[in-house]
Design a protein around this motif. Sequence first.
Motif, PDB file in Angstrom:
ATOM      1  N   GLU A 117       0.865  -1.186   0.000  1.00 53.75           N
ATOM      2  CA  GLU A 117       0.000   0.000   0.000  1.00 53.75           C
ATOM      3  C   GLU A 117       0.898   1.231   0.000  1.00 53.75           C
ATOM      4  OE1 GLU A 117      -3.683   2.116   2.392  1.00 53.75           O
ATOM      5  OE2 GLU A 117      -3.432  -0.075   2.485  1.00 53.75           O
ATOM      6  N   VAL A 118       0.739   2.064  -1.031  1.00 56.46           N
ATOM      7  CA  VAL A 118       1.457   3.326  -1.137  1.00 56.46           C
ATOM      8  C   VAL A 118       0.534   4.399  -0.569  1.00 56.46           C
ATOM      9  CG1 VAL A 118       2.562   4.977  -2.686  1.00 56.46           C
ATOM     10  CG2 VAL A 118       2.707   2.515  -3.176  1.00 56.46           C
ATOM     11  N   VAL A 119       0.961   5.037   0.508  1.00 54.78           N
ATOM     12  CA  VAL A 119       0.151   6.046   1.199  1.00 54.78           C
ATOM     13  C   VAL A 119       0.763   7.417   0.939  1.00 54.78           C
ATOM     14  CG1 VAL A 119      -0.766   6.815   3.424  1.00 54.78           C
ATOM     15  CG2 VAL A 119      -0.447   4.357   2.980  1.00 54.78           C
ATOM     16  N   THR A 120      -0.050   8.316   0.374  1.00 55.42           N
ATOM     17  CA  THR A 120       0.436   9.666   0.067  1.00 55.42           C
ATOM     18  C   THR A 120      -0.281  10.695   0.928  1.00 55.42           C
ATOM     19  OG1 THR A 120      -1.185  10.090  -1.681  1.00 55.42           O
ATOM     20  CG2 THR A 120       0.855   8.975  -2.334  1.00 55.42           C
ATOM     21  N   TYR A 121       0.473  11.709   1.318  1.00 55.12           N
ATOM     22  CA  TYR A 121      -0.118  12.849   2.037  1.00 55.12           C
ATOM     23  C   TYR A 121       0.800  14.042   1.861  1.00 55.12           C
ATOM     24  CZ  TYR A 121       3.050  11.665   5.920  1.00 55.12           C
ATOM     25  OH  TYR A 121       4.147  11.398   6.693  1.00 55.12           O
ATOM     26  N   GLY A 122       0.327  15.202   2.286  1.00 55.83           N
ATOM     27  CA  GLY A 122       1.100  16.428   2.114  1.00 55.83           C
ATOM     28  C   GLY A 122       1.427  16.617   0.641  1.00 55.83           C
ATOM     29  N   CYS A 173      -4.510  10.990   1.008  1.00 57.42           N
ATOM     30  CA  CYS A 173      -4.954  11.616   2.255  1.00 57.42           C
ATOM     31  C   CYS A 173      -6.091  12.604   1.990  1.00 57.42           C
ATOM     32  CB  CYS A 173      -3.779  12.335   2.911  1.00 57.42           C
ATOM     33  SG  CYS A 173      -4.225  13.251   4.401  1.00 57.42           S
ATOM     34  N   GLY A 174      -7.230  12.366   2.629  1.00 56.87           N
ATOM     35  CA  GLY A 174      -8.372  13.258   2.492  1.00 56.87           C
ATOM     36  C   GLY A 174      -8.131  14.629   3.098  1.00 56.87           C
ATOM     37  N   ASN A 175      -7.393  14.694   4.218  1.00 54.60           N
ATOM     38  CA  ASN A 175      -7.085  15.997   4.827  1.00 54.60           C
ATOM     39  C   ASN A 175      -6.274  16.861   3.861  1.00 54.60           C
ATOM     40  OD1 ASN A 175      -8.319  15.439   7.299  1.00 54.60           O
ATOM     41  ND2 ASN A 175      -6.454  14.599   8.178  1.00 54.60           N
ATOM     42  N   THR A 176      -5.271  16.265   3.252  1.00 56.43           N
ATOM     43  CA  THR A 176      -4.436  17.003   2.298  1.00 56.43           C
ATOM     44  C   THR A 176      -5.273  17.442   1.103  1.00 56.43           C
ATOM     45  OG1 THR A 176      -2.458  15.790   2.960  1.00 56.43           O
ATOM     46  CG2 THR A 176      -2.402  16.876   0.808  1.00 56.43           C
ATOM     47  N   ARG A 177      -6.074  16.537   0.592  1.00 57.64           N
ATOM     48  CA  ARG A 177      -6.924  16.854  -0.572  1.00 57.64           C
ATOM     49  C   ARG A 177      -7.846  18.036  -0.254  1.00 57.64           C
ATOM     50  NH1 ARG A 177     -11.253  12.679  -3.273  1.00 57.64           N
ATOM     51  NH2 ARG A 177     -11.808  13.944  -5.067  1.00 57.64           N
ATOM     52  N   SER A 178      -8.482  18.019   0.910  1.00 50.69           N
ATOM     53  CA  SER A 178      -9.387  19.124   1.304  1.00 50.69           C
ATOM     54  C   SER A 178      -8.635  20.441   1.391  1.00 50.69           C
ATOM     55  CB  SER A 178     -10.035  18.824   2.659  1.00 50.69           C
ATOM     56  OG  SER A 178     -10.909  17.729   2.559  1.00 50.69           O
ATOM     57  N   GLY A 179      -7.447  20.403   1.985  1.00 52.01           N
ATOM     58  CA  GLY A 179      -6.636  21.625   2.087  1.00 52.01           C
ATOM     59  C   GLY A 179      -6.250  22.163   0.727  1.00 52.01           C
ATOM     60  N   MET A 180      -5.862  21.274  -0.189  1.00 56.19           N
ATOM     61  CA  MET A 180      -5.497  21.706  -1.541  1.00 56.19           C
ATOM     62  C   MET A 180      -6.712  22.280  -2.277  1.00 56.19           C
ATOM     63  SD  MET A 180      -2.907  18.755  -2.941  1.00 56.19           S
ATOM     64  CE  MET A 180      -1.214  18.638  -2.394  1.00 56.19           C
ATOM     65  N   GLU A 181      -7.869  21.660  -2.086  1.00 56.16           N
ATOM     66  CA  GLU A 181      -9.093  22.158  -2.737  1.00 56.16           C
ATOM     67  C   GLU A 181      -9.444  23.561  -2.243  1.00 56.16           C
ATOM     68  OE1 GLU A 181     -11.400  17.987  -3.831  1.00 56.16           O
ATOM     69  OE2 GLU A 181     -11.821  18.921  -1.882  1.00 56.16           O
ATOM     70  N   LYS A 182      -9.283  23.804  -0.949  1.00 58.00           N
ATOM     71  CA  LYS A 182      -9.553  25.143  -0.399  1.00 58.00           C
ATOM     72  C   LYS A 182      -8.581  26.173  -0.964  1.00 58.00           C
ATOM     73  CE  LYS A 182     -11.568  23.596   3.927  1.00 58.00           C
ATOM     74  NZ  LYS A 182     -11.355  23.357   5.346  1.00 58.00           N
ATOM     75  N   ARG A 183      -7.294  25.828  -0.987  1.00 55.14           N
ATOM     76  CA  ARG A 183      -6.284  26.757  -1.493  1.00 55.14           C
ATOM     77  C   ARG A 183      -6.447  27.030  -2.991  1.00 55.14           C
ATOM     78  NH1 ARG A 183      -3.321  23.822   1.962  1.00 55.14           N
ATOM     79  NH2 ARG A 183      -2.384  22.480   0.377  1.00 55.14           N
ATOM     80  N   GLU A 184      -6.767  25.991  -3.752  1.00 57.67           N
ATOM     81  CA  GLU A 184      -6.840  26.127  -5.206  1.00 57.67           C
ATOM     82  C   GLU A 184      -8.225  26.529  -5.699  1.00 57.67           C
ATOM     83  OE1 GLU A 184      -5.059  22.758  -7.224  1.00 57.67           O
ATOM     84  OE2 GLU A 184      -3.515  22.583  -5.659  1.00 57.67           O
ATOM     85  N   GLY A 185      -9.240  26.409  -4.843  1.00 61.58           N
ATOM     86  CA  GLY A 185     -10.589  26.847  -5.202  1.00 61.58           C
ATOM     87  C   GLY A 185     -11.334  25.936  -6.171  1.00 61.58           C
ATOM     88  N   HIS A 186     -10.949  24.669  -6.257  1.00 57.59           N
ATOM     89  CA  HIS A 186     -11.672  23.720  -7.120  1.00 57.59           C
ATOM     90  C   HIS A 186     -11.466  22.294  -6.614  1.00 57.59           C
ATOM     91  CE1 HIS A 186      -7.926  22.316  -9.108  1.00 57.59           C
ATOM     92  NE2 HIS A 186      -7.535  23.581  -9.004  1.00 57.59           N
ATOM     93  N   ALA A 187     -12.352  21.416  -7.067  1.00 55.84           N
ATOM     94  CA  ALA A 187     -12.253  20.006  -6.683  1.00 55.84           C
ATOM     95  C   ALA A 187     -10.994  19.394  -7.303  1.00 55.84           C
ATOM     96  CB  ALA A 187     -13.486  19.249  -7.144  1.00 55.84           C
ATOM     97  N   ILE A 188     -10.410  18.461  -6.590  1.00 57.64           N
ATOM     98  CA  ILE A 188      -9.197  17.788  -7.051  1.00 57.64           C
ATOM     99  C   ILE A 188      -9.524  16.322  -7.299  1.00 57.64           C
ATOM    100  CG2 ILE A 188      -6.907  16.995  -6.344  1.00 57.64           C
ATOM    101  CD1 ILE A 188      -6.596  19.701  -4.925  1.00 57.64           C
TER     102      ILE A 188
END
Length: 150
Positions: free
Chosen positions: A67-72, A106-121
């Motif tokens: 399992e490859v786990v990605t975050y940040g 990582c869902g936390n990272t994805r949510s943070g990126m979506e907020k910063r970038e202003g669109h769904a990822i």
Amino acid sequence: MKLLIGAVAAVAMLSFGVAPGVAAGAKSHRVAIQVDQDDPAVMNLALNNAANIMDAYKAKGEDVEVEVVTYGPGLHMLRDDSSPVKDRIKQIADASFPATIKFTACGNTRSGMEKREGHAIGIIPQASVVPSGAVRLMELQEDGWSYLRP
């Protein structure tokens, strides 16, 4: 009597060309690989490690789960719009049988990126999203998985 039964079983396995490691009860291997950097070299190293591990245990006739786990910043590995390795991930996933490989975002990272970038990822089709990549790594280790950080 037990010795005789064991000897008969061993002869039967050798007669049919079955390696002892493939027999019922053979050890199963599990490894979690962490990717937390937006660096194609690190991503490729993680994929090299995964492929090499799967090949090694396939050659031994033993089961392995990776399992490859990605975050940040490492989430870019699994982003549909920015992954520099998404074609390679598809190749590895398609060729993994009989091994199992999972890619976790990582869902936390994805949510943070979506907020910063202003669109769904969007995440590549081979990946799934978990609430927290760090927590996922902890849980896998608590369940006895080996841990690798390229």
